[in-house]
Write a protein that holds these residues in place. Sequence first.
Motif, PDB file in Angstrom:
ATOM      1  N   TYR A 162       0.859  -1.152  -0.288  1.00 31.55           N
ATOM      2  CA  TYR A 162      -0.154  -0.278   0.129  1.00 31.55           C
ATOM      3  C   TYR A 162       0.909   0.962  -0.530  1.00 31.55           C
ATOM      4  N   SER A 163       0.253   2.662  -0.495  1.00 30.26           N
ATOM      5  CA  SER A 163       0.884   3.867  -0.576  1.00 30.26           C
ATOM      6  C   SER A 163       1.244   4.438   1.836  1.00 30.26           C
ATOM      7  N   PRO A 164       2.195   4.993   1.510  1.00 31.25           N
ATOM      8  CA  PRO A 164       2.321   5.753   2.604  1.00 31.25           C
ATOM      9  C   PRO A 164       0.848   5.668   3.439  1.00 31.25           C
ATOM     10  N   GLU A 165       0.236   6.708   2.129  1.00 28.24           N
ATOM     11  CA  GLU A 165      -1.065   7.205   3.261  1.00 28.24           C
ATOM     12  C   GLU A 165      -1.978   6.240   3.138  1.00 28.24           C
ATOM     13  N   LEU A 166      -2.416   5.100   2.753  1.00 22.07           N
ATOM     14  CA  LEU A 166      -2.965   4.193   2.840  1.00 22.07           C
ATOM     15  C   LEU A 166      -2.346   3.147   3.889  1.00 22.07           C
ATOM     16  N   GLN A 167      -0.884   2.488   4.199  1.00 24.09           N
ATOM     17  CA  GLN A 167      -1.248   2.542   5.036  1.00 24.09           C
ATOM     18  C   GLN A 167      -0.785   3.153   6.563  1.00 24.09           C
ATOM     19  N   ARG A 168      -1.558   4.841   6.909  1.00 23.87           N
ATOM     20  CA  ARG A 168      -1.159   5.711   7.503  1.00 23.87           C
ATOM     21  C   ARG A 168      -2.571   5.009   8.525  1.00 23.87           C
ATOM     22  N   LYS A 169      -3.729   4.568   6.904  1.00 22.61           N
ATOM     23  CA  LYS A 169      -4.854   4.491   7.507  1.00 22.61           C
ATOM     24  C   LYS A 169      -4.895   3.391   7.848  1.00 22.61           C
ATOM     25  N   ARG A 170      -4.599   2.170   7.679  1.00 27.62           N
ATOM     26  CA  ARG A 170      -4.516   1.435   7.941  1.00 27.62           C
ATOM     27  C   ARG A 170      -4.755   0.964   9.458  1.00 27.62           C
ATOM     28  N   ALA A 171      -3.075   2.062   9.606  1.00 28.32           N
ATOM     29  CA  ALA A 171      -2.417   1.638  11.044  1.00 28.32           C
ATOM     30  C   ALA A 171      -3.475   1.392  11.645  1.00 28.32           C
ATOM     31  N   GLN A 172      -4.462   2.846  11.775  1.00 25.09           N
ATOM     32  CA  GLN A 172      -5.472   3.749  12.039  1.00 25.09           C
ATOM     33  C   GLN A 172      -6.106   3.171  12.527  1.00 25.09           C
ATOM     34  N   VAL A 173      -6.635   1.901  11.449  1.00 17.56           N
ATOM     35  CA  VAL A 173      -8.090   1.336  11.593  1.00 17.56           C
ATOM     36  C   VAL A 173      -7.352   0.224  12.675  1.00 17.56           C
ATOM     37  N   ARG A 174      -6.137  -0.536  12.744  1.00 18.43           N
ATOM     38  CA  ARG A 174      -5.811  -1.168  13.514  1.00 18.43           C
ATOM     39  C   ARG A 174      -5.954  -1.142  14.704  1.00 18.43           C
ATOM     40  N   TYR A 175      -5.402  -0.190  15.106  1.00 21.22           N
ATOM     41  CA  TYR A 175      -5.212   0.723  16.541  1.00 21.22           C
ATOM     42  C   TYR A 175      -6.518   0.583  17.172  1.00 21.22           C
ATOM     43  N   VAL A 176      -7.599   0.962  16.097  1.00 24.68           N
ATOM     44  CA  VAL A 176      -8.573   0.682  16.812  1.00 24.68           C
ATOM     45  C   VAL A 176      -9.263  -1.283  16.237  1.00 24.68           C
TER      46      VAL A 176
END
Length: 236
Positions: A162-176
């Motif tokens: 994934y792109s860096p921005e999408l990686q960031r969003k996915r990391a945020q979802v995984r945190y939740v």
Amino acid sequence: MQLETSVEGLSAQLTKLEKRVVDAEERITVTEETTAAHGKAIGFLLQRETELVERCEDLQNRARRQNLRLYQVPEGSKGRDMVTFIKKLLPTVLTDLPLKEDDIRIDRAHRALMPKPKENDPPRSIVIRFADYTVKEQILQQAWKQRTVKMGERQIYFDNDYSPELQRKRAQVRYVVKQLKQKSIKAKCLCPARLRMSVGSEEITFQTVMDAVPVLQDLNMQFRKRNTKYQEEEKP
């Protein structure tokens, strides 16, 4: 006579003041109109910027569709040639992969472009670009189906690139998702970065984590509204 002169002087001053007030009002009106026009232009440009960023993000992820990321492969494992190493590794660790080594055509493969980690730090991920998208999908689906993929005694992980921005969003979802599971609430991260969670007796899918904030707050969750920092080598 002196009184008439004073009155005439005051009248002249009032006339000048009136003219200055009129001029000031005209300038204020022009400034307000210009500010309003600039506000509309800025709003339009911000909207266009958002649209262009989303398009660039979409194009970047489309360009990565033939890529795959491999995590937790120890540093120094590749030997001399990363492509040859990967072609031999995949049929070995994916026991039911319906592909032979010759079927796996790889354009290039390399470690993530970041400094080499220290001895006790996680290894850099490996980015693999396949010549054929369907081959990449077969490998990824087999890895997910197998769930536990081991290289010797070490578990390794497969995921999309994934792109860096999408990686960031996915990391945020995984945190939740992690927080929800600690509360015994079913939740998971859906592609590309959506949140699905159980709310009462039904499952709801949120397009972004921000859409789920009211529900998360009702659950007394400490939600970080700031961007979750994505660690490139975080296990998927």
